[in-house]
Scaffold this active site. Sequence first.
Site: not given
Length: 239
Positions: A106, A189, A216
């Site tokens: 991320s 995601d 995610h």
Amino acid sequence: MGEDYPVMMKEERKLNGNGNDPPAAAAAAAHFVLIHGIGGGAWCWYKMKCLMENCGYKVTCLDLKGAGMDQTDPNAVVSFEDYNQPLLDFLSSLHDHQQVILVGHSAGGLSLSDAIHRYGNKKIKLAIFIAATMLKSGYLTNQDLKHDATLAEMLLRPGPVQALVTARFPLAEKDEDEVPRIYIKTTQDNVIKAEQQEAMISKWPPQHVYVLESDHSPFFSAPFLLFGLLVKAAVSFGY
């Protein structure tokens, strides 16, 4: 979880060669450094750390400034350089010519980009972005910032958002592409959507793109599948 095992076993066979040598013997030289996203911490990687160390890899999980077990008040971290200092300090501590594989999840992708600009292939063998923010020069446009807007609203703990948006990486003398990069797309995601991942891949194309059927956070939801891809990446670049 049973469907995850074939991936792991397939990659272990690659490491083992004739099947008689332990994974540790083939993987001893590979050192993975795992970097969390904003609001997370080193703890996010506990499943991956166990899997990888059991197969002989060396694994370091870092808390960035104001994250995880680090007691710094996130509101006091106002620059990205300060936020990313734990990673920079770690890389600086490595012996000359000692290289690691950086893995960022991320917003942790910004930490990888920062490290690539600063250290290049002197310290970094390979950079792997997992559903990560992969921007060559950091946040330069409103569209770049939009890629992490949803994420900032879903933090696991208060994070230094002000520091994150200052992530800008000036062009360096070294070639930013001297460090090979792999992007792992997460198809389910809901945080960094498929189109956002594609946009970043298109703007700064990596050497390889892997696809993972997960949400995610595959280190929680699909650890064996993610492990298989990390092993595949390490093997493909000489480990």
